[in-house]
Design an enzyme around this catalytic site. Structure first.
Site, PDB file in Angstrom:
ATOM      1  N   GLY A 226       0.834  -1.194   0.000  1.00 19.46           N
ATOM      2  CA  GLY A 226       0.000   0.000   0.000  1.00 19.46           C
ATOM      3  C   GLY A 226       0.866   1.239   0.000  1.00 19.46           C
ATOM      4  O   GLY A 226       2.008   1.212  -0.472  1.00 19.46           O
ATOM      5  N   SER A 227       0.352   2.301   0.556  1.00 18.71           N
ATOM      6  CA  SER A 227       1.066   3.584   0.516  1.00 18.71           C
ATOM      7  C   SER A 227       2.142   3.660   1.608  1.00 18.71           C
ATOM      8  O   SER A 227       2.082   2.931   2.604  1.00 18.71           O
ATOM      9  CB  SER A 227       0.066   4.718   0.712  1.00 18.71           C
ATOM     10  OG  SER A 227      -0.601   4.538   1.945  1.00 18.71           O
ATOM     11  N   VAL A 230       0.611   4.705   5.136  1.00 17.87           N
ATOM     12  CA  VAL A 230      -0.017   3.620   5.898  1.00 17.87           C
ATOM     13  C   VAL A 230       1.043   2.586   6.295  1.00 17.87           C
ATOM     14  O   VAL A 230       1.028   2.059   7.419  1.00 17.87           O
ATOM     15  CB  VAL A 230      -1.180   2.972   5.101  1.00 17.87           C
ATOM     16  CG1 VAL A 230      -1.740   1.766   5.849  1.00 17.87           C
ATOM     17  CG2 VAL A 230      -2.287   3.991   4.868  1.00 17.87           C
ATOM     18  N   GLY A 231       1.994   2.340   5.402  1.00 21.75           N
ATOM     19  CA  GLY A 231       3.072   1.386   5.707  1.00 21.75           C
ATOM     20  C   GLY A 231       3.846   1.795   6.953  1.00 21.75           C
ATOM     21  O   GLY A 231       4.196   0.952   7.790  1.00 21.75           O
ATOM     22  N   GLU A 248       5.562  -3.429   1.084  1.00 17.65           N
ATOM     23  CA  GLU A 248       5.805  -2.982  -0.288  1.00 17.65           C
ATOM     24  C   GLU A 248       5.001  -1.708  -0.465  1.00 17.65           C
ATOM     25  O   GLU A 248       3.786  -1.714  -0.310  1.00 17.65           O
ATOM     26  CB  GLU A 248       5.351  -4.043  -1.299  1.00 17.65           C
ATOM     27  CG  GLU A 248       6.195  -5.288  -1.307  1.00 17.65           C
ATOM     28  CD  GLU A 248       7.638  -5.036  -1.679  1.00 17.65           C
ATOM     29  OE1 GLU A 248       7.917  -4.045  -2.379  1.00 17.65           O
ATOM     30  OE2 GLU A 248       8.504  -5.806  -1.242  1.00 17.65           O
ATOM     31  N   CYS A 282       2.520   0.521  -8.857  1.00 19.49           N
ATOM     32  CA  CYS A 282       3.702   0.939  -8.094  1.00 19.49           C
ATOM     33  C   CYS A 282       4.937   0.915  -8.978  1.00 19.49           C
ATOM     34  O   CYS A 282       5.950   1.508  -8.649  1.00 19.49           O
ATOM     35  CB  CYS A 282       3.885   0.043  -6.884  1.00 19.49           C
ATOM     36  SG  CYS A 282       3.792  -1.689  -7.295  1.00 19.49           S
TER      37      CYS A 282
HETATM   38  P1  NDP Z   1      -3.352   2.287   1.291  1.00 17.63           P
HETATM   39  O1  NDP Z   1      -2.015   2.360   1.903  1.00 17.63           O
HETATM   40  O2  NDP Z   1      -4.309   3.373   1.558  1.00 17.63           O
HETATM   41  O3  NDP Z   1      -4.086   0.942   1.708  1.00 17.63           O
HETATM   42  C1  NDP Z   1      -3.479  -0.318   1.555  1.00 17.63           C
HETATM   43  C2  NDP Z   1      -4.226  -1.301   2.425  1.00 17.63           C
HETATM   44  O4  NDP Z   1      -4.009  -0.969   3.795  1.00 17.63           O
HETATM   45  C3  NDP Z   1      -5.732  -1.303   2.224  1.00 17.63           C
HETATM   46  O5  NDP Z   1      -6.217  -2.611   2.379  1.00 17.63           O
HETATM   47  C4  NDP Z   1      -6.213  -0.427   3.370  1.00 17.63           C
HETATM   48  O6  NDP Z   1      -7.558  -0.639   3.737  1.00 17.63           O
HETATM   49  C5  NDP Z   1      -5.263  -0.862   4.456  1.00 17.63           C
HETATM   50  N1  NDP Z   1      -5.132   0.064   5.562  1.00 17.63           N
HETATM   51  C6  NDP Z   1      -5.376   1.399   5.585  1.00 17.63           C
HETATM   52  N2  NDP Z   1      -5.132   1.900   6.822  1.00 17.63           N
HETATM   53  C7  NDP Z   1      -4.711   0.863   7.583  1.00 17.63           C
HETATM   54  C8  NDP Z   1      -4.308   0.743   8.941  1.00 17.63           C
HETATM   55  N3  NDP Z   1      -4.281   1.782   9.761  1.00 17.63           N
HETATM   56  N4  NDP Z   1      -3.948  -0.472   9.387  1.00 17.63           N
HETATM   57  C9  NDP Z   1      -3.959  -1.542   8.575  1.00 17.63           C
HETATM   58  N5  NDP Z   1      -4.338  -1.495   7.287  1.00 17.63           N
HETATM   59  C10 NDP Z   1      -4.707  -0.299   6.792  1.00 17.63           C
HETATM   60  O7  NDP Z   1      -3.075   2.075  -0.261  1.00 17.63           O
HETATM   61  P2  NDP Z   1      -4.147   1.898  -1.409  1.00 17.63           P
HETATM   62  O8  NDP Z   1      -4.988   0.705  -1.240  1.00 17.63           O
HETATM   63  O9  NDP Z   1      -4.779   3.207  -1.605  1.00 17.63           O
HETATM   64  O10 NDP Z   1      -3.160   1.524  -2.631  1.00 17.63           O
HETATM   65  C11 NDP Z   1      -2.459   2.484  -3.301  1.00 17.63           C
HETATM   66  C12 NDP Z   1      -1.057   2.588  -2.772  1.00 17.63           C
HETATM   67  O11 NDP Z   1      -0.426   1.322  -2.716  1.00 17.63           O
HETATM   68  C13 NDP Z   1      -0.196   3.419  -3.669  1.00 17.63           C
HETATM   69  O12 NDP Z   1       0.364   4.464  -2.932  1.00 17.63           O
HETATM   70  C14 NDP Z   1       0.887   2.485  -4.195  1.00 17.63           C
HETATM   71  O13 NDP Z   1       2.124   3.063  -4.254  1.00 17.63           O
HETATM   72  C15 NDP Z   1       0.905   1.372  -3.239  1.00 17.63           C
HETATM   73  N6  NDP Z   1       1.211   0.110  -3.915  1.00 17.63           N
HETATM   74  C16 NDP Z   1       2.473  -0.413  -3.829  1.00 17.63           C
HETATM   75  C17 NDP Z   1       2.805  -1.592  -4.468  1.00 17.63           C
HETATM   76  C18 NDP Z   1       4.154  -2.206  -4.301  1.00 17.63           C
HETATM   77  O14 NDP Z   1       4.292  -3.399  -4.519  1.00 17.63           O
HETATM   78  N7  NDP Z   1       5.183  -1.469  -3.944  1.00 17.63           N
HETATM   79  C19 NDP Z   1       1.824  -2.306  -5.280  1.00 17.63           C
HETATM   80  C20 NDP Z   1       0.537  -1.692  -5.288  1.00 17.63           C
HETATM   81  C21 NDP Z   1       0.253  -0.531  -4.618  1.00 17.63           C
HETATM   82  P3  NDP Z   1      -8.733   0.299   3.155  1.00 17.63           P
HETATM   83  O15 NDP Z   1      -8.865  -0.028   1.738  1.00 17.63           O
HETATM   84  O16 NDP Z   1      -9.919  -0.099   3.929  1.00 17.63           O
HETATM   85  O17 NDP Z   1      -8.312   1.719   3.399  1.00 17.63           O
END
Ligand code: NDP
Length: 484
Positions: A226-227, A230-231, A248, A282
């Protein structure tokens, strides 16, 4: 009437404490379904079941695990057209990309099915005479999988498949924007002959269910994609329990186009890398670092190619770029268009919403020229169909610009020079390097991951995944002398 879809809690399908509507980003009048949102009691119940199920699964025998993973893989591949359509409908990528993603997800399961039978330890003589050492890998335990919306089936599969292959239980919190793909994959896994509670689906918001999951002392590992923001929070929340981490996150990948490049190839690589998946990858090529000698010819050819891109409904025949995933994402993208203009970048193409006659979140593919690497559009991940051209005077400068980023997932160079290609492969500070290829597009049998803020923890995919999903045990054995 739209269907209702439950969570998989402790081996049983269960309604949640509420539900969310899942609507297509291609057309907001298309209601895909209503998806349960797990409560915290349900999360606890499923975590307890996972702890017990994991012990049984780890003892279940290799052929059993191999057969389960193989069956999941085969079903995903056999049903890739149907499930790819569902994925494209809810995420917005063109149908061919959706089908390809589901097929690839099947390949991950097939690959790790085979890996189940390749778990072989190491033996050594101890430094103490008469003592032998055995090193074997054991499952880490219960793994929390937190996945994003942009590759809703593939990303989850490249985490769930190795987790199960190496004997772990999985509690999966998918992105709330793409619950249909998550539910479809969970439904396939739930039908397999696995201990009750070994695999759970906890759809719900990241801030509540996701947060409670990663804070739980009942999990031993978190694999998150994810982002960065959040990471970072995931890392902070997992730290008190010393939970094993694999993150990631975002990136700001650059494609360098040299003066000796095959320009057709360079344009094709830039078009694919920048606008494939509506730029929501990503691995997207959001920075195009172009040698001044070919700059104008490259930009002209790229703009011509962008003009020909068909932006439309994800399920429409011939669509090459679908909508962005949500209204919020589209607003964020348009904010970056404004920022680029304010910083002095020149708009070469696009820059606004695209009107395609559907009630969706469409944006024109967008290209800026005259950008500098210190502009926000070249520093921050946009996750948008926006590419920025940075003009450079030569190879050394190009390499310096490519490496001048906090991220480091992928990079690419288009050149006919073996010397430049070789130098770039060694000196680009990214986890993946592409020569004469788009920055996006990776295989499943080799490691995937980045440097800097792009990744944290052991690599994903291929046999490298074993590092994260297992823990080493070193046994010392003194057999003694046999009785006469
Ligand atoms: P987010 O970081 O917003 O969310 C990723 C996941 O984390 C979602 O399932 C989200 O749930 C969950 N989440 C959010 N807040 C929390 C928390 N406090 N604790 C635990 N889990 C949480 O990313 P997006 O889904 O918006 O994806 C886009 C981002 O992911 C981009 O910034 C991109 O760079 C990155 N990405 C990276 C990749 C890589 O391999 N490097 C591949 C694909 C994407 P919810 O949906 O309910 O908010």
């Amino acid at each position: 009437m739209a269907g209702r879809f439950d969570n998989l809690i402790a081996g049983r399908w269960a309604a949640g404490e509420g539900e969310i509507e899942n609507r297509s980003p291609s057309d907001q009048t298309d209601l895909i379904g209503l998806y349960a949102q797990a409560g915290l009691d349900q999360l606890n119940e499923t975590l307890d079941a996972a702890v017990a199920a994991q012990r049984r699964w780890a003892m279940s025998g290799l052929e059993k695990r191999q057969a389960v993973l193989d069956a999941i893989g085969r079903e995903l591949m056999d049903r890739s057209k149907e499930l790819g359509r569902l994925l494209s409908r809810e995420e917005g990528k063109p149908l061919a990309e959706g089908v390809g993603e589901v097929y690839r997800a099947g390949q991950f399961f097939a690959y790790y099915a085979a890996e189940v039978l390749r778990q072989i330890g190491e033996n050594a003589d101890s430094v103490r005479p008469g003592v032998e050492v055995e090193v074997r890998r054991e499952p880490v335990g219960v793994v929390a999988v937190v996945s994003p919306w942009n590759f809703p089936t593939a990303t989850a599969s490249w985490k769930i498949a190795p987790a199960l292959a190496f004997g772990n239980a999985v509690v999966w919190k998918p992105a709330n924007l793409t619950p249909a793909s998550a539910h479809a994959l969970a439904e396939i896994i739930a039908r397999q002959d696995i201990p009750e509670g070994l695999f759970s689906l906890v759809m719900g918001s990241g801030a509540t269910v996701g947060q409670a999951l990663i804070e739980s002392p009942k999990i031993q590992a978190v694999s998150f994609t994810g982002s960065v923001e959040v990471g970072r929070g995931v890392a902070r929340s997992a730290a008190p329990n010393f939970t094993k981490l694999q993150l990631e996150m975002g990136s700001k990948n650059a494609l360098a186009v040299m003066d000796d490049a095959d320009l057709d190839l360079a344009v094709a690589a830039a078009l694919n890398g920048a606008f494939g998946g509506t730029g929501q990858k990503c691995t997207a090529s959001s920075r195009l670092v172009v040698h001044e000698r070919v700059h104008d010819a490259f930009v002209d050819a790229l703009v011509a190619a962008m003009r020909g891109l068909k932006v439309d409904h994800a399920l429409e025949e011939g669509t090459q770029m679908g909508p962005v995933v949500s209204e919020g994402q589209l607003r964020g993208n348009l904010r970056y268009v404004g920022l680029a203009g304010e910083a002095g970048a020149e708009l070469a193409f696009g820059g606004g919403r695209a009107d395609v006659g559907h009630d969706g979140f469409y944006m024109q593919p967008t290209l800026f020229t005259g950008t500098r690497n210190d502009m926000a559009v070249n520093r921050e991940e946009m996750f948008a169909p926006i590419a920025c051209v940075i003009k450079v005077g030569g190879y050394e400068e190009a390499l310096a610009v490519v490496n001048d980023t906090e991220f480091g997932l992928t990079s690419g160079i288009v050149t006919k020079s073996l010397a430049r290609a070789g130098h770039f492969r060694r000196h680009a500070r990214t986890g993946c390097v592409m020569v004469n290829l788009p920055t996006a597009g990776t295989d499943y049998h080799v490691p995937f991951g980045g440097r800097g803020r792009s990744s944290y923890g052991p690599r994903e995919q291929g046999r490298w995944a074993v590092e994260f999903y297992t823990t080493a045990k070193t046994a010392y054995v003194k057999a003694g002398e046999p009785e006469a």
